[in-house]
Design a protein around this motif. Structure first.
Motif, PDB file in Angstrom:
ATOM      1  N   LEU A  11      31.874  26.029  32.063  1.00 22.42           N
ATOM      2  CA  LEU A  11      32.371  26.682  30.847  1.00 22.42           C
ATOM      3  C   LEU A  11      33.842  26.350  30.606  1.00 22.42           C
ATOM      4  O   LEU A  11      34.292  26.292  29.468  1.00 22.42           O
ATOM      5  CB  LEU A  11      32.216  28.207  30.963  1.00 22.42           C
ATOM      6  CG  LEU A  11      30.844  28.779  30.626  1.00 22.42           C
ATOM      7  CD1 LEU A  11      30.827  30.276  30.891  1.00 22.42           C
ATOM      8  CD2 LEU A  11      30.488  28.501  29.170  1.00 22.42           C
ATOM      9  N   ALA A  12      34.587  26.164  31.713  1.00 24.25           N
ATOM     10  CA  ALA A  12      36.006  25.842  31.574  1.00 24.25           C
ATOM     11  C   ALA A  12      36.211  24.354  31.325  1.00 24.25           C
ATOM     12  O   ALA A  12      37.341  23.881  31.269  1.00 24.25           O
ATOM     13  CB  ALA A  12      36.756  26.279  32.830  1.00 24.25           C
ATOM     14  N   VAL A  23      41.159  25.507  36.082  1.00 24.71           N
ATOM     15  CA  VAL A  23      40.235  26.621  35.846  1.00 24.71           C
ATOM     16  C   VAL A  23      40.976  27.907  36.204  1.00 24.71           C
ATOM     17  O   VAL A  23      41.563  27.987  37.279  1.00 24.71           O
ATOM     18  CB  VAL A  23      38.966  26.462  36.708  1.00 24.71           C
ATOM     19  CG1 VAL A  23      38.048  27.662  36.556  1.00 24.71           C
ATOM     20  CG2 VAL A  23      38.230  25.186  36.328  1.00 24.71           C
ATOM     21  N   PRO A  24      40.988  28.925  35.312  1.00 28.42           N
ATOM     22  CA  PRO A  24      41.768  30.137  35.608  1.00 28.42           C
ATOM     23  C   PRO A  24      41.415  30.761  36.954  1.00 28.42           C
ATOM     24  O   PRO A  24      40.249  30.778  37.347  1.00 28.42           O
ATOM     25  CB  PRO A  24      41.389  31.083  34.462  1.00 28.42           C
ATOM     26  CG  PRO A  24      40.927  30.202  33.359  1.00 28.42           C
ATOM     27  CD  PRO A  24      40.337  28.997  34.004  1.00 28.42           C
ATOM     28  N   LEU A  57      34.994  45.558  38.237  1.00 29.78           N
ATOM     29  CA  LEU A  57      35.636  44.300  38.633  1.00 29.78           C
ATOM     30  C   LEU A  57      35.098  43.136  37.799  1.00 29.78           C
ATOM     31  O   LEU A  57      35.851  42.281  37.315  1.00 29.78           O
ATOM     32  CB  LEU A  57      35.402  44.045  40.128  1.00 29.78           C
ATOM     33  CG  LEU A  57      36.025  42.754  40.654  1.00 29.78           C
ATOM     34  CD1 LEU A  57      37.534  42.816  40.562  1.00 29.78           C
ATOM     35  CD2 LEU A  57      35.595  42.494  42.088  1.00 29.78           C
ATOM     36  N   LEU A  80      27.385  42.344  43.536  1.00 27.26           N
ATOM     37  CA  LEU A  80      26.218  42.907  42.852  1.00 27.26           C
ATOM     38  C   LEU A  80      24.930  42.237  43.319  1.00 27.26           C
ATOM     39  O   LEU A  80      23.928  42.913  43.572  1.00 27.26           O
ATOM     40  CB  LEU A  80      26.389  42.776  41.331  1.00 27.26           C
ATOM     41  CG  LEU A  80      27.525  43.621  40.747  1.00 27.26           C
ATOM     42  CD1 LEU A  80      27.708  43.348  39.262  1.00 27.26           C
ATOM     43  CD2 LEU A  80      27.278  45.109  40.978  1.00 27.26           C
ATOM     44  N   LEU A 107      30.513  28.831  35.617  1.00 29.11           N
ATOM     45  CA  LEU A 107      31.850  29.225  35.143  1.00 29.11           C
ATOM     46  C   LEU A 107      32.774  28.023  35.066  1.00 29.11           C
ATOM     47  O   LEU A 107      33.555  27.875  34.121  1.00 29.11           O
ATOM     48  CB  LEU A 107      32.446  30.287  36.069  1.00 29.11           C
ATOM     49  CG  LEU A 107      31.811  31.674  35.995  1.00 29.11           C
ATOM     50  CD1 LEU A 107      32.387  32.579  37.069  1.00 29.11           C
ATOM     51  CD2 LEU A 107      32.030  32.277  34.621  1.00 29.11           C
ATOM     52  N   ALA A 108      32.656  27.136  36.063  1.00 27.88           N
ATOM     53  CA  ALA A 108      33.492  25.934  36.056  1.00 27.88           C
ATOM     54  C   ALA A 108      33.131  25.059  34.865  1.00 27.88           C
ATOM     55  O   ALA A 108      33.999  24.527  34.166  1.00 27.88           O
ATOM     56  CB  ALA A 108      33.314  25.172  37.368  1.00 27.88           C
ATOM     57  N   ASP A 167      37.908  36.547  41.207  1.00 31.11           N
ATOM     58  CA  ASP A 167      37.474  37.940  41.050  1.00 31.11           C
ATOM     59  C   ASP A 167      36.059  38.019  40.491  1.00 31.11           C
ATOM     60  O   ASP A 167      35.255  38.849  40.902  1.00 31.11           O
ATOM     61  CB  ASP A 167      38.425  38.685  40.114  1.00 31.11           C
ATOM     62  CG  ASP A 167      39.802  38.818  40.713  1.00 31.11           C
ATOM     63  OD1 ASP A 167      39.944  39.611  41.651  1.00 31.11           O
ATOM     64  OD2 ASP A 167      40.714  38.112  40.263  1.00 31.11           O
ATOM     65  N   MET A 168      35.762  37.129  39.526  1.00 31.59           N
ATOM     66  CA  MET A 168      34.413  37.137  38.946  1.00 31.59           C
ATOM     67  C   MET A 168      33.373  36.821  39.998  1.00 31.59           C
ATOM     68  O   MET A 168      32.341  37.482  40.083  1.00 31.59           O
ATOM     69  CB  MET A 168      34.319  36.106  37.813  1.00 31.59           C
ATOM     70  CG  MET A 168      34.957  36.565  36.521  1.00 31.59           C
ATOM     71  SD  MET A 168      34.606  35.408  35.176  1.00 31.59           S
ATOM     72  CE  MET A 168      32.945  35.897  34.727  1.00 31.59           C
ATOM     73  N   TYR A 183      41.160  33.703  37.764  1.00 33.06           N
ATOM     74  CA  TYR A 183      40.320  34.905  37.676  1.00 33.06           C
ATOM     75  C   TYR A 183      38.881  34.604  38.054  1.00 33.06           C
ATOM     76  O   TYR A 183      38.077  35.517  38.229  1.00 33.06           O
ATOM     77  CB  TYR A 183      40.409  35.518  36.287  1.00 33.06           C
ATOM     78  CG  TYR A 183      41.797  36.014  35.990  1.00 33.06           C
ATOM     79  CD1 TYR A 183      42.269  37.157  36.629  1.00 33.06           C
ATOM     80  CD2 TYR A 183      42.643  35.335  35.138  1.00 33.06           C
ATOM     81  CE1 TYR A 183      43.551  37.606  36.407  1.00 33.06           C
ATOM     82  CE2 TYR A 183      43.924  35.775  34.905  1.00 33.06           C
ATOM     83  CZ  TYR A 183      44.370  36.917  35.544  1.00 33.06           C
ATOM     84  OH  TYR A 183      45.652  37.357  35.325  1.00 33.06           O
ATOM     85  N   ILE A 184      38.542  33.313  38.182  1.00 36.20           N
ATOM     86  CA  ILE A 184      37.195  32.938  38.627  1.00 36.20           C
ATOM     87  C   ILE A 184      36.916  33.574  39.990  1.00 36.20           C
ATOM     88  O   ILE A 184      35.777  33.965  40.278  1.00 36.20           O
ATOM     89  CB  ILE A 184      37.036  31.396  38.683  1.00 36.20           C
ATOM     90  CG1 ILE A 184      35.555  31.032  38.766  1.00 36.20           C
ATOM     91  CG2 ILE A 184      37.806  30.783  39.831  1.00 36.20           C
ATOM     92  CD1 ILE A 184      35.274  29.542  38.664  1.00 36.20           C
ATOM     93  N   SER A 242      37.430  41.020  35.238  1.00 37.45           N
ATOM     94  CA  SER A 242      37.733  39.616  35.517  1.00 37.45           C
ATOM     95  C   SER A 242      37.106  38.709  34.459  1.00 37.45           C
ATOM     96  O   SER A 242      37.676  37.682  34.106  1.00 37.45           O
ATOM     97  CB  SER A 242      37.272  39.232  36.924  1.00 37.45           C
ATOM     98  OG  SER A 242      35.915  39.547  37.109  1.00 37.45           O
ATOM     99  N   LEU A 289      33.545  37.223  43.225  1.00 39.56           N
ATOM    100  CA  LEU A 289      33.390  38.302  44.202  1.00 39.56           C
ATOM    101  C   LEU A 289      32.572  39.441  43.617  1.00 39.56           C
ATOM    102  O   LEU A 289      31.723  40.024  44.294  1.00 39.56           O
ATOM    103  CB  LEU A 289      34.755  38.795  44.660  1.00 39.56           C
ATOM    104  CG  LEU A 289      35.508  37.771  45.506  1.00 39.56           C
ATOM    105  CD1 LEU A 289      36.871  38.302  45.888  1.00 39.56           C
ATOM    106  CD2 LEU A 289      34.699  37.417  46.746  1.00 39.56           C
ATOM    107  N   ALA A 290      32.825  39.766  42.339  1.00 41.80           N
ATOM    108  CA  ALA A 290      32.045  40.831  41.702  1.00 41.80           C
ATOM    109  C   ALA A 290      30.573  40.445  41.645  1.00 41.80           C
ATOM    110  O   ALA A 290      29.689  41.249  41.956  1.00 41.80           O
ATOM    111  CB  ALA A 290      32.575  41.105  40.296  1.00 41.80           C
ATOM    112  N   VAL A 291      30.312  39.186  41.261  1.00 47.34           N
ATOM    113  CA  VAL A 291      28.927  38.719  41.179  1.00 47.34           C
ATOM    114  C   VAL A 291      28.284  38.738  42.566  1.00 47.34           C
ATOM    115  O   VAL A 291      27.157  39.217  42.738  1.00 47.34           O
ATOM    116  CB  VAL A 291      28.894  37.295  40.570  1.00 47.34           C
ATOM    117  CG1 VAL A 291      27.524  36.678  40.734  1.00 47.34           C
ATOM    118  CG2 VAL A 291      29.286  37.341  39.103  1.00 47.34           C
ATOM    119  N   LEU A 312      40.642  31.166  29.191  1.00 47.16           N
ATOM    120  CA  LEU A 312      39.935  29.980  28.704  1.00 47.16           C
ATOM    121  C   LEU A 312      40.208  29.793  27.213  1.00 47.16           C
ATOM    122  O   LEU A 312      40.436  28.678  26.741  1.00 47.16           O
ATOM    123  CB  LEU A 312      38.425  30.131  28.914  1.00 47.16           C
ATOM    124  CG  LEU A 312      37.848  29.846  30.285  1.00 47.16           C
ATOM    125  CD1 LEU A 312      36.330  29.773  30.203  1.00 47.16           C
ATOM    126  CD2 LEU A 312      38.397  28.555  30.860  1.00 47.16           C
TER     127      LEU A 312
END
Lengths: 347, 315
Positions: free
Chosen positions: A35-36, A317-318, B103, A331, A32-33, A323-324, A320-321, B107, A326-328, B115
């Motif tokens: 990607l940003a 980096v936004p 979630l 799961l 994710l980082a 929340d992403m 919202y990373i 997110s 934590l969701a990952v 982005l």
């Protein structure tokens, strides 16, 4: 494919999948980082230093963990009995409202703190009691009703802050008046921005653990959660157990809001909780619903949030990373826990 | 009372009700398909967000509006695939996975939005779907403007409801799908794969939910903003129950629900709205959903195997 239970999982089986889940989550963070357009190693490093790199950062993480321990415990207690309380956000705000109602002069010292804490717990319990009574009396599924209560409660708070509870000195901002000094939770160490709400959260975790492991109620809660029909057949008062679970769960969630107002903010505004009630679900699941584990996972989750905030300011980096991730993590972790007990076979 | 009556006989009110119902119809049908096959999909709220975002982003990036709808469907289906994999073959808790998917999808949308558009203060706009006036029919008083002067996505929502109803009750596929949610062992005995049926239902249903989300950005509004789905997904779960797991009834309750929503918006501008705080009006949809659940709790026939994972060879 099909799942086959493993009779005696070895050490590798019990530790391998969770370890793989943690590695996979870190890899997703790096991806994710990247990607940003940021350097993944730098971003991961900044999240860690932002969370625990300095005294200030670490205290911030402890402060952020406080409401998460309460909501995490609330969810853990309820989910253990298979009571799907997704409404911790609403119960949190109930506690916050009581902190303001009783803490702005209605009660004098020295009773104001304990009394308002108890009334807050009662209010949170009542909020959860409605969906639970609907469940046990009428068979209404509590998942959706508790969720919908969150939206109703946020609107009630909005109304209170624009109407009866609005601070006349607030320059028009929708926020409540400030709590009197006696209604504020003291700092743990003078001059350090960490309040006794954190201490109360730790005590609550131990108490919940004692209730679950040392009392009849704890045994009944687990029995109802594991097999409600067997519990009923064994003569347990299943409905009463569910109601008691709800009272405990709602009360704990209310303490999250109460301690945020009485300990950290000193007043109520509509942005009191950035979803602490919902994040409590992740905290509880990562802790495998264990009350002491909740403390650890709340610290971890709070660290991710505080660290990501700091990293976001530096690396762009936004946020919202967080929340992403934590969701990952959630799961991956539920899958990993399954794989410690089952193996996947073909056919 | 006269104020309410005047609202109820105005064509613009019914047009608004049908418009508000459209995203709910898509998402409710999507959830209904999942639940009929035995999977409660609590990812719905997040999947609507990703649909709203992905559809809008595709159009903002130069795609056609229908292309945007397609992208939204695929984005929803992708999250549906994840939800399905974890809950069907792995049989994980549908509650936990669903909330996790909500979630994750929410997110992901917000992260990707930030982005793609790092420095925007006011959300950029696209040219949304315009109304299609159906010749002659749209000139019928009251009914015409309400039903036959809507955007193509609204017509698609109603078309979709008919299609779902026909497939579920008039085809072997529909029978197998419903059986997977009632008696999976019987489906397996027929030589069909419960896993495949449930996976298909969750993937397709999630696609529909995402199209419901895309309606918000491509038809109702013209930009994407945070919190825009605002609990609509949870309301749709209540609508599935209220509609007794039947597509026709689901459309009916969605329109009824939307009519109440349109009514509360209009009541805010009447003398009633001057006395009653606006938050009370905004609360009505959620209160109504809870009441709907209470009314239906004892009556509806819930799919017997809803939320029960199926592991082949296990009894």
């Amino acid at each position: 494919m099909r799942l086959e239970p493993i009779a005696h999982p070895g050490l590798a089986r019990r530790l391998g999948p969770p370890a793989a889940a943690i590695v996979a989550t870190v890899l997703v963070a790096a991806l994710l980082a990247a990607l940003a357009g940021a350097n993944p190693f730098a971003v991961l490093g900044q999240i860690v230093t932002g969370a625990v790199g300095s005294r200030f950062a670490a205290l911030e993480t402890l402060n952020r963990a406080t409401p998460l321990i309460f909501t995490g415990l609330a969810v853990a207690v309820a989910f253990r009995a298979r009571l799907w309380n997704i409404g911790a956000e609403a119960q949190l705000y109930a506690g916050a409202i009581i902190a303001v109602l009783l803490g702005t002069g209605a009660l004098g010292s020295p009773f104001v703190l304990p009394v308002s804490a108890l009334v807050a717990m009662l209010a949170g319990a009542c909020i959860l009691l409605v969906p639970v009574l609907l469940k046990v009396r009428l068979g209404v599924d509590e998942v959706v009703t508790t969720l919908l209560f969150n939206f109703i409660m946020v609107l009630i708070v909005s109304y209170l802050l624009e109407g009866p509870m609005k601070d006349p000195m607030g320059m028009g901002w929708p926020k409540s008046a400030a709590l009197i000094k006696e209604a504020r939770l003291p700092r743990i160490v003078e001059g350090v921005r960490l309040h006794w709400g954190f201490g109360l959260a730790l005590i609550s975790a131990v108490l919940v653990w004692l209730i679950q492991t040392r009392t009849t109620l704890g045994f009944e809660m687990r029995a109802v959660g594991q097999n409600i029909r067997a519990a009923r057949f064994a003569g347990m008062p299943v409905n009463a157990v569910l109601v008691k679970t709800a009272l405990l769960s709602g009360g704990l969630a209310a303490l999250a809001g109460w301690s945020e107002v009485a300990g950290l903010k000193g007043h109520l505004s509509s942005d009191l909780s950035p979803g602490f009630g919902y994040t409590g679900i992740i905290v509880a699941m990562l802790a495998l619903l264990h009350p002491l584990g909740v403390v650890v996972s709340a610290l971890f989750v709070a660290g991710i949030f505080v660290g990501s905030d700091a990293m976001s300011r530096a690396a762009g980096v936004p946020t919202y990373i967080a929340d992403m991730l934590l969701a990952v993590a959630l799961l991956f972790m539920v899958l990993a826990i399954l794989l410690t007990r089952f193996r996947v076979v073909r056919g | 009372m006269t104020a309410i009556w005047e609202i109820l006989i105005s064509a613009s009110f019914w047009a608004a009700a049908i418009r508000i119902a459209s995203p709910l119809i898509f998402a409710t049908l999507g959830e209904l398909i999942c639940e009929r096959a035995g999977v409660l999909n609590l990812g719905i709220e997040g999947i609507m967000v990703i649909g709203a975002f992905a559809g809008w982003m595709a159009v903002y990036g130069g795609m056609s509006l229908w292309g945007g709808v397609g992208v939204a469907f695929l984005a929803g289906a992708a999250f549906g695939l994840l939800q399905g994999l974890l809950t069907v073959p792995f049989g994980l808790s549908q509650h936990v996975v669903g909330l996790g998917i909500t979630l994750l999808a929410t997110s992901t949308s917000y992260y990707a939005y930030r982005l793609a558009l790092p420095e925007v203060t006011s959300p950029p706009k696209i040219e949304p779907f315009q109304n299609w006036e159906i010749p002659f029919l749209s000139e019928i008083p009251l009914l015409g403007p309400a039903l036959f002067s809507q955007t193509p996505l609204t017509y698609a929502a109603f078309g979709c409801a008919i299609a779902v109803s026909v497939v579920l009750w008039r085809t072997p596929l529909g029978l197998a799908l419903r059986a997977a949610g009632e008696n999976p062992a019987a489906v397996e005995a027929q030589g069909l794969s419960v896993t495949a049926l449930r996976m298909g239902a969750v993937i397709f249903g999630s696609g529909l939910m995402a199209v419901g989300g895309a309606f918000l950005t491509l038809s109702a509004f013209s930009s994407f903003f945070f919190e825009m789905v605002n609990g609509r997904g949870w309301i749709c779960i209540a609508l599935v129950v209220f509609g007794a797991w039947r597509p026709g009834k689901a459309v009916l309750v969605a329109v009824l629900f939307a009519a109440f929503d349109a009514l509360q918006i209009r009541l805010q501008q009447t003398p009633v709205g001057a006395v009653v705080p606006y938050q009370v009006f905004l609360m009505l949809p959620y209160v109504l959903s809870i009441l709907a659940l209470i009314v239906m709790a004892r009556r509806a026939e819930v799919p017997a195997a809803l939320m029960v994972p199926y592991n082949k060879g296990e009894r």
